[in-house]
Design a protein around this motif. Sequence first.
Motif, PDB file in Angstrom:
ATOM      1  N   SER A  68      39.117 -21.218  -4.265  1.00 40.10           N
ATOM      2  CA  SER A  68      39.385 -20.020  -4.477  1.00 40.10           C
ATOM      3  C   SER A  68      39.246 -19.645  -5.896  1.00 40.10           C
ATOM      4  O   SER A  68      38.842 -18.619  -6.339  1.00 40.10           O
ATOM      5  CB  SER A  68      41.016 -19.745  -3.993  1.00 40.10           C
ATOM      6  N   ASP A  69      39.677 -20.423  -6.957  1.00 42.49           N
ATOM      7  CA  ASP A  69      39.636 -20.168  -8.418  1.00 42.49           C
ATOM      8  C   ASP A  69      37.976 -20.077  -8.773  1.00 42.49           C
ATOM      9  O   ASP A  69      37.585 -19.093  -9.566  1.00 42.49           O
ATOM     10  CB  ASP A  69      39.959 -21.480  -9.387  1.00 42.49           C
ATOM     11  N   GLU A  70      37.069 -20.691  -8.148  1.00 44.22           N
ATOM     12  CA  GLU A  70      35.613 -20.660  -8.421  1.00 44.22           C
ATOM     13  C   GLU A  70      35.465 -19.394  -7.852  1.00 44.22           C
ATOM     14  O   GLU A  70      34.585 -18.726  -8.497  1.00 44.22           O
ATOM     15  CB  GLU A  70      34.907 -21.765  -7.880  1.00 44.22           C
ATOM     16  N   ILE A  71      35.721 -18.923  -6.611  1.00 49.13           N
ATOM     17  CA  ILE A  71      35.341 -17.594  -5.962  1.00 49.13           C
ATOM     18  C   ILE A  71      35.678 -16.533  -6.966  1.00 49.13           C
ATOM     19  O   ILE A  71      34.826 -15.605  -7.178  1.00 49.13           O
ATOM     20  CB  ILE A  71      35.751 -17.424  -4.496  1.00 49.13           C
ATOM     21  N   ARG A  72      36.917 -16.489  -7.309  1.00 46.05           N
ATOM     22  CA  ARG A  72      37.508 -15.483  -8.251  1.00 46.05           C
ATOM     23  C   ARG A  72      36.643 -15.239  -9.488  1.00 46.05           C
ATOM     24  O   ARG A  72      36.475 -14.061  -9.880  1.00 46.05           O
ATOM     25  CB  ARG A  72      38.926 -15.792  -8.377  1.00 46.05           C
ATOM     26  N   ARG A  73      36.447 -16.397 -10.014  1.00 49.06           N
ATOM     27  CA  ARG A  73      35.826 -16.282 -11.159  1.00 49.06           C
ATOM     28  C   ARG A  73      34.377 -15.620 -11.151  1.00 49.06           C
ATOM     29  O   ARG A  73      33.826 -14.797 -11.985  1.00 49.06           O
ATOM     30  CB  ARG A  73      35.399 -17.759 -12.126  1.00 49.06           C
ATOM     31  N   LEU A  74      33.535 -16.150  -9.919  1.00 50.33           N
ATOM     32  CA  LEU A  74      32.398 -15.529  -9.942  1.00 50.33           C
ATOM     33  C   LEU A  74      32.407 -14.104  -9.303  1.00 50.33           C
ATOM     34  O   LEU A  74      31.387 -13.293  -9.847  1.00 50.33           O
ATOM     35  CB  LEU A  74      31.865 -16.480  -8.568  1.00 50.33           C
TER      36      LEU A  74
END
Length: 570
Positions: A353-359
């Motif tokens: 989820s952190d990766e998705i939010r950053r992208l």
Amino acid sequence: MAATAPEGVRVPASQGLAETLVRYGVKYVFGMRIIQEADPDVLVPICIHHENTATLMAYAYARVSGRVGVAAINRPGNPNALLGMHEALQSSGAMVVLMDGVPAAVRGKHALYEMDTEAMVRAVSKAVVEAPTLARYPERLRTAFRLASTGRPGPVVLHMTAGFRRGETSEPDVEVYAEEAYATFPAHRPPPEPQLVARAAELLRTAERPCIIAGGGVNLSRAWEELAELAELTQFPVATTISGKGAFNERHPLSVGATGSIQGGRFGRGRVAERIVKASDVVLLVGSRTNEMATSAWTVPDPKSTIIHIDIDPAEIGRNYRTEVGIVADAKAALAALVAELRRAAPKARPRSDEIRRLMDEWREDNSVYARSDQVPIHPARLVHEICRLSGPNTILVSDGSSPFMWASSHFLVDAGPTFLSPRGTGAIGTGLPMALGAKLAAPERDVICLEGDGGITCGPLAELETAARCRIGVTVIVFNNGVLGHERYNMWGRPAEYMAFLPMDFAAVARGLHCEGIRVEQPSELWPAIERGVRAGREGRPTLIDVVIDPTQYLRNPEGFKPGETAGH
């Protein structure tokens, strides 16, 4: 017409077709062929200007309502109905087309409008059901509903070669009834094999970076709750194909948007989906045909990934990807079974989820300067931004093909459900407005916003604004008026083609002439009040066209890395 006969009662053969349609709960029949034996207050005829509109309306009505759509076509107009049938075939739309044919007794004699209808429509239909006599119409209609609503849904032609009453002095009685289970789709939900579900669950439990790709089959199965439950349980990222847009709430933190090269480039949200999916070691495909566009020419997912594929059509399992576990089943049933299996022992993959939010944050930041642009002519990103502000859970977004579709499929975040329609089966322009009309009739309580290009709306459906006004179908049509076939001019031949530019057109004036509200917008500050006014009018049954003059040179500009040849505005 007499009151609807109860089940099991026989009626004159000439009334059998209308009576059977009523028993299937059919509310609208789209086309120019009037079923004279029907009570128009019960079986409402929607008379259109072009037969292509009839089949596209029936397709969209089915997609939104979950009921089999019905179109009725006169013999001279049979060829005009093919595009909508092709869209329904490619996009798995449950539809019955009542199509006039030449009676066998006069074939080969140059009968009026004689053509080989069966040969013409077979390539764009799931099946052709022959109905040679009035007495067989109810029986053959039941067959058509069964075929349209089961397996992979599709358009079925009822080839009616008896004609309606031709001066008969007597006629037989026929038994009238409906098989109610086949009025909706999917009529059958084949369950998955338990051992295959167990194998799939084990692969997902042991995966390090798994993800889900939801295709159009999730929408057709109406498996939105089951997909959401699986995502919440596993915390797997969820991408969709374009046909699968609406399978998962795109505002959810696990949503990564739609896959496909047409959503890509620096400014397309597809870059997020591609990044997440290509980095996944195990990919769960649900209801996807893995076609060229959805997979960026079969590179997303990466062919090296371990693939689990769920589809109702066994022909799709392993068609384009080596598949570790193939499950032939209804998407709703298979997802429910997979959730139950995974509840016994949930996967332990690290959340992404952190990766998705950053992208996603990076994508929004890259687009922000154009979303706020005050340039004149209006930048399409600003138009899209303003439409997004007014769309929500009650909105159905319908897009024509070409440039409007590229913006819609990438930049609009839609909720789960029948919330997004586009002509992905054919990619044809001139399809958006007819589909929007069908969608609005299926869900009159919802706001239906249709995105059209100037090339698309002049490709045929412009006259259907009169249909919308006459039938009080309150759609809001927004025209991307850039005076050119932009996608084709700049993206398809590698250099600008000046002969694809149009003379200036005032679509708002045309709309007013066709008894709709017409609003011309040339300044960015006018966008919000115009769109708000259009949506409000739609809720009162008044169709509105908003003619937005946008920048025709957006494809040639090169601001901050934008490359000519990337998809429109991306």
